[in-house]
Each structure stands twice: as structure tokens, then as C-alpha cells.
Design an enzyme around this catalytic site. Structure first.
Site, short mmCIF file in Angstrom:
data_model
loop_
_atom_site.label_atom_id
_atom_site.label_comp_id
_atom_site.label_asym_id
_atom_site.label_seq_id
_atom_site.Cartn_x
_atom_site.Cartn_y
_atom_site.Cartn_z
N HIS A 77 66.68 58.60 108.14
CA HIS A 77 67.43 59.61 107.21
C HIS A 77 66.54 60.46 106.46
O HIS A 77 67.29 61.68 106.15
CB HIS A 77 68.36 58.66 106.20
CG HIS A 77 67.69 58.16 105.15
ND1 HIS A 77 67.25 56.97 105.19
CD2 HIS A 77 67.33 58.61 103.75
CE1 HIS A 77 66.75 56.50 104.00
NE2 HIS A 77 66.58 57.48 103.15
N ASP A 107 66.95 53.03 111.07
CA ASP A 107 66.66 53.85 110.17
C ASP A 107 65.09 54.06 110.42
O ASP A 107 64.47 54.32 109.26
CB ASP A 107 67.21 53.56 108.75
CG ASP A 107 67.05 54.71 107.84
OD1 ASP A 107 66.94 55.68 108.32
OD2 ASP A 107 66.98 54.25 106.45
N SER A 185 62.12 57.15 99.58
CA SER A 185 62.56 56.44 101.22
C SER A 185 61.37 56.92 102.20
O SER A 185 60.69 58.09 102.09
CB SER A 185 63.83 57.29 101.52
OG SER A 185 64.81 56.92 100.86
#
Length: 197
Positions: A77, A107, A185
Site C-alpha cells: 500500500h 501487502d 508502514s
């Protein structure tokens, strides 16, 4: 009236006893820090009036050096829908990154940079196969490309599922209560030995 006398100065005490592995754990995590990178992405947009295409900033995140060949692992992402990405190393050098592969259901994405010399060390790889709920973990990230962020917590659950942005459920996740802040992230989750889990 008279003011009361000032209290006598008291000596400031030390921090007290630290757990035996305190400094060792800090050292292990600090050794992983040069391997954590900042990722910025851009997107191509078209001016509807002129039809000119130009590049604009899209988003940012973290990642980590996987190997000596310049592979960088991050979350999918972080780079999804981007037309390009730049990786900033711990020493401030910026490199254009090529997308090598991606697995949206997990992911995960792998980028590659061509460092050429003085490549940063890869993050030491541990295992997630023998994790236990309650085990201490560290999330290390480079959210703004200027400094690092370290949060700590425990493994709070194993084999979790989470609905992804594209409607695909991400399976077999490690759940932690270590805070994951904006821009974090893609950074590695480390065990107390400083190894990637």
C-alpha cells in the site's frame, strides 16, 4: 511578611537498575537502523486543459534493505498506484527505485535500488514461525526521511486476518500493540535480538 526559606537542594539520583538485557537490546535495534529507509512515491497526472502530463508527490512510507543487491521490502500500500518511487538511505542518499515484484494479498512489495558502493547492510533475518504471544517486539521506521521512529510492544496475537484496501483479505498476520504511526508502514518488526520477524 517573610518568605519561607528555600528548601535544601537534594541530590538527583540515577535512573536505577536496568534489566540485564537493556543495553544489549538497544544496541541490536540501533544496528538495524542504518538498514531502514524512507520511501517517497509520485504519481503522473494529466492537466485536463493542456493534456500535459506531470509528476506530483503521492505518498510516503518506510522500508528496509533486504540484501546486498539493493532489494528493499515495504508494504504494497506504500507504493500502490504510484508511477515511481525514491528510496532515501539512512545517510541521506536518494535513489530511484524500480518495482521488482508485489503481492497485494500479502501487502508486500519489493523495490530495487542501484547503490553501487557503500551499500547499507541488510536487516538480519529472524523467523516468525516460533513467535509467541507476549514476546517483546520493536517497530523501527523512517517516517519523514530525516530521523527514525522506534516503538515497542508485544506480539498480541498470531494468525490474524485483515480486510485489505482492494477487498482482498490479508491472512496470517502478526498483531502487535507497538504503535505504528503515519509514515511507519513498511518498516521492519524486530525481535529482541534485532532480527526481522
Amino acid at each position: 511578611g517573610c518568605a519561607p526559606p528555600a528548601p535544601a537542594a537534594r541530590p538527583v539520583g540515577g535512573r536505577g537498575d536496568r534489566p540485564p538485557d537493556y543495553l544489549a537490546t538497544i544496541g541490536r535495534v540501533e544496528r538495524a537502523r542504518p538498514s531502514v529507509v524512507f520511501i517517497s512515491t509520485r504519481a503522473e497526472v494529466q492537466n485536463p486543459w493542456t493534456r500535459n502530463v506531470f509528476s506530483v508527490p503521492r505518498g510516503t512510507g518506510s522500508g528496509f534493505i533486504w540484501d546486498e543487491a539493493g532489494h528493499v521490502v515495504t508494504n504494497f500500500h506504500v507504493i500502490a498506484d504510484a508511477s515511481g518511487a525514491t528510496v532515501r538511505l539512512a545517510d541521506g542518499r536518494d535513489y530511484a527505485a524500480d518495482l521488482v515484484g508485489a503481492s497485494p494479498p500479502h501487502d508486500l512489495a519489493v523495490l530495487r535500488i542501484r547503490v553501487g558502493f557503500e551499500a547499507p547492510p541488510p536487516v538480519p533475518v529472524g523467523t516468525s514461525g516460533n513467535l509467541r504471544v507476549g514476546q517483546k517486539v520493536f517497530a523501527i521506521c523512517n517516517p519523514f526521511g530525516l530521523d527514525w521512529s522506534l516503538t515497542t510492544g508485544i506480539v498480541s496475537a498470531l494468525d490474524r486476518s485483515l480486510p485489505g484496501d482492494s477487498g482482498v483479505t490479508i491472512e496470517h498476520l502478526i498483531q502487535t500493540d507497538a504503535a505504528i504511526n503515519p509514515g511507519n508502514s513498511g518498516g521492519p518488526l524486530l525481535d529482541s535480538a534485532g532480527r526481522l520477524i
